[in-house]
Design a protein around this motif. Sequence first.
Motif, PDB file in Angstrom:
ATOM      1  N   PHE A  24       0.839  -1.207   0.000  1.00 24.95           N
ATOM      2  CA  PHE A  24       0.000   0.000   0.000  1.00 24.95           C
ATOM      3  C   PHE A  24       0.867   1.248   0.000  1.00 24.95           C
ATOM      4  N   VAL A  25       1.852   1.284   0.872  1.00 25.80           N
ATOM      5  CA  VAL A  25       2.724   2.454   0.969  1.00 25.80           C
ATOM      6  C   VAL A  25       3.463   2.676  -0.347  1.00 25.80           C
ATOM      7  N   LYS A  26       3.943   1.616  -0.939  1.00 27.33           N
ATOM      8  CA  LYS A  26       4.677   1.751  -2.204  1.00 27.33           C
ATOM      9  C   LYS A  26       3.810   2.334  -3.309  1.00 27.33           C
ATOM     10  N   GLY A  27       2.511   2.057  -3.256  1.00 25.24           N
ATOM     11  CA  GLY A  27       1.629   2.507  -4.322  1.00 25.24           C
ATOM     12  C   GLY A  27       0.858   3.767  -4.024  1.00 25.24           C
ATOM     13  N   ALA A  28       1.110   4.390  -2.855  1.00 19.26           N
ATOM     14  CA  ALA A  28       0.265   5.501  -2.413  1.00 19.26           C
ATOM     15  C   ALA A  28       0.877   6.878  -2.614  1.00 19.26           C
ATOM     16  N   GLY A  29       2.034   6.962  -3.232  1.00 18.11           N
ATOM     17  CA  GLY A  29       2.639   8.262  -3.487  1.00 18.11           C
ATOM     18  C   GLY A  29       3.530   8.741  -2.363  1.00 18.11           C
ATOM     19  N   ASP A  30       4.159   9.903  -2.584  1.00 15.37           N
ATOM     20  CA  ASP A  30       5.187  10.369  -1.648  1.00 15.37           C
ATOM     21  C   ASP A  30       4.619  11.080  -0.426  1.00 15.37           C
ATOM     22  N   ARG A  31       3.294  11.159  -0.279  1.00 14.95           N
ATOM     23  CA  ARG A  31       2.697  11.716   0.934  1.00 14.95           C
ATOM     24  C   ARG A  31       2.324  10.624   1.928  1.00 14.95           C
ATOM     25  N   THR A  32       2.725   9.395   1.624  1.00 15.66           N
ATOM     26  CA  THR A  32       2.441   8.251   2.487  1.00 15.66           C
ATOM     27  C   THR A  32       3.749   7.557   2.824  1.00 15.66           C
ATOM     28  N   ALA A  33       3.909   7.203   4.097  1.00 16.53           N
ATOM     29  CA  ALA A  33       5.123   6.517   4.543  1.00 16.53           C
ATOM     30  C   ALA A  33       4.738   5.479   5.586  1.00 16.53           C
ATOM     31  N   ALA A  34       5.736   4.753   6.076  1.00 21.85           N
ATOM     32  CA  ALA A  34       5.487   3.750   7.115  1.00 21.85           C
ATOM     33  C   ALA A  34       6.688   3.655   8.032  1.00 21.85           C
ATOM     34  N   THR A  35       6.407   3.458   9.319  1.00 26.45           N
ATOM     35  CA  THR A  35       7.472   3.090  10.239  1.00 26.45           C
ATOM     36  C   THR A  35       7.502   1.578  10.376  1.00 26.45           C
ATOM     37  N   ILE A  36       8.686   1.054  10.621  1.00 28.18           N
ATOM     38  CA  ILE A  36       8.878  -0.377  10.826  1.00 28.18           C
ATOM     39  C   ILE A  36       9.634  -0.555  12.133  1.00 28.18           C
ATOM     40  N   THR A  37       9.178  -1.472  12.962  1.00 29.81           N
ATOM     41  CA  THR A  37       9.820  -1.690  14.251  1.00 29.81           C
ATOM     42  C   THR A  37      11.022  -2.621  14.123  1.00 29.81           C
ATOM     43  N   THR A  38      11.870  -2.555  15.105  1.00 24.82           N
ATOM     44  CA  THR A  38      13.014  -3.462  15.182  1.00 24.82           C
ATOM     45  C   THR A  38      12.549  -4.906  15.307  1.00 24.82           C
ATOM     46  N   HIS A  39      11.611  -5.139  16.210  1.00 25.23           N
ATOM     47  CA  HIS A  39      11.225  -6.520  16.493  1.00 25.23           C
ATOM     48  C   HIS A  39      10.464  -7.171  15.340  1.00 25.23           C
ATOM     49  N   HIS A  40       9.686  -6.385  14.568  1.00 21.95           N
ATOM     50  CA  HIS A  40       8.972  -6.995  13.444  1.00 21.95           C
ATOM     51  C   HIS A  40       9.913  -7.378  12.306  1.00 21.95           C
ATOM     52  N   LEU A  41      11.124  -6.843  12.308  1.00 19.45           N
ATOM     53  CA  LEU A  41      12.136  -7.291  11.339  1.00 19.45           C
ATOM     54  C   LEU A  41      12.759  -8.618  11.742  1.00 19.45           C
ATOM     55  N   ILE A  42      12.557  -9.011  12.998  1.00 19.49           N
ATOM     56  CA  ILE A  42      13.274 -10.166  13.553  1.00 19.49           C
ATOM     57  C   ILE A  42      12.351 -11.329  13.889  1.00 19.49           C
ATOM     58  N   ILE A  43      11.171 -11.051  14.419  1.00 19.49           N
ATOM     59  CA  ILE A  43      10.282 -12.128  14.869  1.00 19.49           C
ATOM     60  C   ILE A  43       9.097 -12.302  13.921  1.00 19.49           C
ATOM     61  N   ASN A  44       8.548 -13.517  13.911  1.00 13.10           N
ATOM     62  CA  ASN A  44       7.262 -13.765  13.276  1.00 13.10           C
ATOM     63  C   ASN A  44       6.342 -14.403  14.312  1.00 13.10           C
ATOM     64  N   ARG A  45       5.157 -14.826  13.906  1.00 15.81           N
ATOM     65  CA  ARG A  45       4.206 -15.315  14.902  1.00 15.81           C
ATOM     66  C   ARG A  45       4.646 -16.628  15.533  1.00 15.81           C
ATOM     67  N   ASN A  46       5.474 -17.391  14.836  1.00 20.13           N
ATOM     68  CA  ASN A  46       6.019 -18.610  15.447  1.00 20.13           C
ATOM     69  C   ASN A  46       6.861 -18.290  16.674  1.00 20.13           C
ATOM     70  N   THR A  47       7.567 -17.155  16.618  1.00 17.42           N
ATOM     71  CA  THR A  47       8.413 -16.766  17.746  1.00 17.42           C
ATOM     72  C   THR A  47       7.586 -16.614  19.018  1.00 17.42           C
ATOM     73  N   ILE A  48       6.371 -16.140  18.871  1.00 18.56           N
ATOM     74  CA  ILE A  48       5.492 -15.921  20.021  1.00 18.56           C
ATOM     75  C   ILE A  48       4.902 -17.226  20.538  1.00 18.56           C
ATOM     76  N   LEU A  49       4.577 -18.154  19.624  1.00 19.85           N
ATOM     77  CA  LEU A  49       3.694 -19.266  19.975  1.00 19.85           C
ATOM     78  C   LEU A  49       4.331 -20.647  20.005  1.00 19.85           C
ATOM     79  N   VAL A  50       5.385 -20.866  19.237  1.00 18.27           N
ATOM     80  CA  VAL A  50       5.951 -22.213  19.150  1.00 18.27           C
ATOM     81  C   VAL A  50       6.783 -22.522  20.392  1.00 18.27           C
ATOM     82  N   GLY A  51       6.521 -23.670  20.985  1.00 18.53           N
ATOM     83  CA  GLY A  51       7.259 -24.087  22.174  1.00 18.53           C
ATOM     84  C   GLY A  51       6.766 -23.440  23.454  1.00 18.53           C
TER      85      GLY A  51
END
Length: 355
Positions: A189-216
């Motif tokens: 969405f951000v890529k297609g929405a023009g230069d008035r739209t941006a996004a922040t990305i967290t450190t942890h979302h670059l590292i974990i997925n839902r398995n990290t929370i739930l597996v084991g």
Amino acid sequence: MSSNSRSTDFIVRRPDDWHLHLRDGAMLKAVLPHTSAHFGRAIIMPNLVPPVVKTADAEAYRARIMAALPEGHDFEPLMTLYLTEGTDPADVELGAKYGLIKALKLYPAGATTNSDSGVRSIEAVYPVLEKMSELDVPLLVHGEVTDADIDIFDREAVFIDRVLSPIRERFPSLRIVMEHVTTEDGVNFVKGAGDRTAATITTHHLIINRNTILVGGIKPHYFCLPVAKREKHRLALRAAATSGDARFFLGTDSAPHMKSAKECACGCAGVFNASNTVNCLAHVFEQDGALDKLEAFMSLNGPAFYGLAANEARIRLFKGDDPLSYETRVSVDGDEVVVFDPGFPLFWRYEAVNA
């Protein structure tokens, strides 16, 4: 920095954090130094109890932050207002022209911590969005619907279709930041929405997925909102962050909660990563062969989108031979906050560069 993306010693501008929770009282005093030691500025989230809804509230909160700032730390809190259906456009104008209010935050009611005062009818805040567009004040969006019949892993994608796309179309000049984006849908969405739209990305979302929370077994200190998604979404976030695309930049969403409030029958959502974000990001960007894009993500893209100059101060990043040792707990008023564990040793360090 050097064009050599595999350099293990390089200098970049001091980073900023474009999405941060500092809380208040004892918690504020305990966690603020972990941000102010690493970041020049941060966009401060307004979801206190009661929330920061007026310019006067933001002014008072900023004063409490500055009073808690350790001596010798050079840090600027960038204040925001909590958007409600009762927000007065005139107060927004006052705060913006005064130079205090840098953005307004849209929380769908019930979407996350302390969001009960949030927006239930998006049309009700259109007059405020019109004024923000006129003043060039960004709208920061927690991008999730809260309908009980929508799966929690689908709430971001549904929000884009139902809420964000119509806002983007109705207010073409409004600057919008999709906060803590967690899905491939959000990235696209951000890529297609023009230069008035941006996004922040967290450190942890670059590292974990839902398995990290739930597996084991359930791991409450990885639970946050928006919740981490499938691996394909994590990879989409990594690709966006490491691309150098100016529409994506760091917002840690560092969100401290007491350990006792995380490790209980109904644990709070939030990951506290202020202490080791820079070290984690260097690891991630090195893994992806993109160290030459790290400065853009954490130090350049955010200021550019907000119309601010990048920090003049510099830091030197370098990779050590031995794993970094850091505090994994922050003591707070008889309890503690657990620092984000990336699940791997950290070898990257940094130090301030003297002018």
